[in-house]
Design a protein around this motif. Structure first.
Motif, short mmCIF file in Angstrom:
data_model
loop_
_atom_site.label_atom_id
_atom_site.label_comp_id
_atom_site.label_asym_id
_atom_site.label_seq_id
_atom_site.Cartn_x
_atom_site.Cartn_y
_atom_site.Cartn_z
N ALA A 1 -13.42 -2.95 7.98
CA ALA A 1 -12.74 -3.42 6.77
C ALA A 1 -11.46 -2.63 6.53
N LEU A 2 -11.57 -1.30 6.68
CA LEU A 2 -10.38 -0.46 6.48
C LEU A 2 -9.31 -0.78 7.53
N GLY A 3 -9.76 -0.83 8.78
CA GLY A 3 -8.83 -1.07 9.89
C GLY A 3 -8.13 -2.40 9.74
N LEU A 4 -8.89 -3.42 9.36
CA LEU A 4 -8.31 -4.75 9.24
C LEU A 4 -7.32 -4.79 8.09
N SER A 5 -7.70 -4.25 6.94
CA SER A 5 -6.80 -4.39 5.79
C SER A 5 -5.55 -3.52 5.96
N ILE A 6 -5.73 -2.29 6.45
CA ILE A 6 -4.54 -1.44 6.62
C ILE A 6 -3.67 -1.97 7.77
N GLY A 7 -4.33 -2.38 8.86
CA GLY A 7 -3.59 -2.93 9.99
C GLY A 7 -2.80 -4.17 9.59
N LEU A 8 -3.44 -5.01 8.77
CA LEU A 8 -2.77 -6.22 8.28
C LEU A 8 -1.57 -5.87 7.41
#
Lengths: 270, 245
Positions: free
Chosen positions: A92-99
């Motif tokens: 969740a963190l990786g996806l939202s920050i990466g996005l």
């Protein structure tokens, strides 16, 4: 005569060849175990396959005399819970920050160098800090995995976002997209298959961190058990546990691969 | 439809002058075709009209108002490649335009609004001959079908201006006739002002109502970047002649 590079095994051949290394490994083990046990029946290094059955029987189906639990399943449950919570948080963190990095150049400038530097911290080196700050409970173990793999997930997702052709982003804007709708309708769906790939590739790391944390401070868990029985050189416990961990990891990897194919068929063609 | 006015437009990249002193007035509903050698600033002009690049000097006016240098729904674009959304089926690629312009928070339409949008999408799919392929993903389509979809995708939002950046450049010569017929039909129906950059001189005569040729008027062999290109030929094309040809 065809070149070797042009010869392909059939369906049966593929399955047989795939199984061959496993068979060889099992055969080599049985051979080695027999040889050693013949010389010394008390040998602990390569226990007989029958002792694995005893162990599994004892750990998975009988209640432990001291705790009254079936240790195999208690350990599995504890480890999987930690691992899945950590993977969920990292994903969740990786996806939202990466996005956010992929969608907004200002966020990219702000966060990408930091994430790149943060990702270079060897997670095991800060494990003592986690234990000091977060205590010896579940939080520290989950945090170790999260800290270990989130930076990789963020960077991989951001990389994928930057690979999406600029033409698509411009086109979406000419169709009325705002930064927000561009992110959720154009970028996010194209990042999800990569998220699955990234989590798959990081499963090995996640298990590594999990077992390391459990080995140091825990009262249950697959890694805890292995390091506990190591004191008695109980290879008859360690080896089935290792095989079980491998099976779990393999099943997770397979499940993720299937999920990708089912939910993102468009991402398979390319 | 829109009147486009370009006044004393210059575009430079450092020392390199790409476009110099461009002055143009494009009438409402004109089909402008732009040809010229590689690197003569055709695409640069298109990118400025699109809003992804700013002129160094000068201005572009749309219906008398200064152009906003950011992509906007009033100016549609068809690139040569990569402008479809690979994660959406043909239907949803078209639907996306209506959803993005209709739902600013979720980017999705629901219920009656969605059904109405789908009707519009299906009508357009029939018109461009892609109804049978409506559930396929872009990667399953041929290059010609992909460009048809890309054009329809731009047109569904009813832009005042349609920008075409060598839209048929990557296609087989055999299918370009179909594509020409499609683009003219959509242009006549939607009454857009069209700018089309192309390498194909024949195509530029066939399609356009006005042909612009970009070239450098001055050339210094010792400093090839010192002078930029501008419109060297501005040829009004009679549409009836075009129809005969």
């Amino acid at each position: 005569m065809s070149r070797l590079a042009n010869l392909h095994p059939g369906t049966g051949g593929t399955i047989l060849l795939g199984l061959l290394p496993f068979i060889v490994l099992v055969f080599a083990y049985v051979l080695g175990s027999n040889t050693r046990l013949q010389e010394n029946p008390d040998d602990k290094l390569l226990p007989a396959p029958s002792s694995f059955v005893d162990t599994i029987e004892r750990y998975a189906f009988q209640e432990d005399r001291r705790s009254g639990e079936r240790l195999w399943w208690t350990d599995t449950g504890a480890s999987l819970e930690r691992l899945l919570i950590a993977l969920g948080i990292s994903g969740a963190l990786g996806l939202s920050i990466g996005l956010a990095i992929g969608a907004v150049p200002y966020v990219r400038s702000l966060l990408l160098p930091f994430v790149a530097a943060f990702g270079m911290i060897p997670p095991l080196a800060i494990l003592p800090i986690l234990f000091i700050v977060l205590g010896l409970g579940e939080t520290a173990k989950v945090a170790l995995i999260v800290i270990g793999i989130t930076p990789i997930v963020i960077r991989d997702i951001a990389l994928r976002a930057s690979e999406i052709p600029h033409e698509q982003l411009i086109k979406a804007q000419t169709l009325g997209a705002s930064t927000w709708t561009l992110s959720i309708r154009v970028l996010l769906p194209q990042l999800l298959p990569r998220l699955i790939d990234t989590v798959r590739l990081n499963l090995g790391c996640a298990w590594l961190f999990l077992i390391a944390a459990e080995a140091i401070a825990s009262t249950e868990g697959l890694g805890y058990r292995i390091f506990l029985v190591r004191r008695y050189m109980a290879m008859d416990v360690i080896l089935p546990y290792v095989a079980w961990i491998t099976t779990l990891a393999f099943a997770m990897d397979y499940g993720l691969r299937r999920a990708r194919r089912t939910f993102f068929p468009w991402a398979e063609a390319n | 439809m829109a009147i486009v006015t370009i006044r004393r437009l210059w575009k430079e990249y450092g020392e390199q002058v790409v476009l110099e002193n461009l002055n143009l007035t494009i009438a409402d509903g004109e089909f402008v075709t732009i040809v010229g050698a590689s690197g003569c600033g055709k695409t640069t002009l298109l990118r400025m009209l699109l809003g992804v690049e700013k002129p160094t000097r000068g201005e572009i006016l749309i219906d008398g108002a200064p152009l906003v240098y950011e992509p906007a729904p009033e100016r549609g674009i068809v690139f040569q490649r990569y402008s479809l959304f690979p994660h959406l089926t043909v239907t949803r690629n078209l639907l996306l335009g209506l959803e993005l312009s209709g739902a600013h928070l979720t980017g999705r339409l629901f219920g009656r609004a969605r059904r109405q949008a789908l009707e519009q999408v299906h009508a357009l799919l029939n018109e461009i001959g892609l109804y049978a392929a409506r559930d396929k993903y872009p990667s399953q389509l041929s290059g010609g079908m992909q460009q048809r979809l890309s054009i329809a995708q731009s047109v569904i939002c009813q832009p005042k201006i349609l920008l075409l950046d060598e839209p048929f450049g990557a296609l087989d010569p055999g299918i370009t006739a179909d594509m020409h017929e499609l683009i003219l039909r959509l242009w006549e129906k939607n009454r857009m002002t069209v700018f089309m950059v192309t390498h194909d001189v024949k195509e530029s005569f066939q399609l356009g109502t006005r042909l612009l040729v970009f070239d450098k008027k001055r050339h210094d062999p010792h400093a090839p970047d010192a002078y930029g290109a501008t419109v060297t030929y501005d040829i009004p094309l009679n549409r009836r002649l075009r129809a005969v040809a």
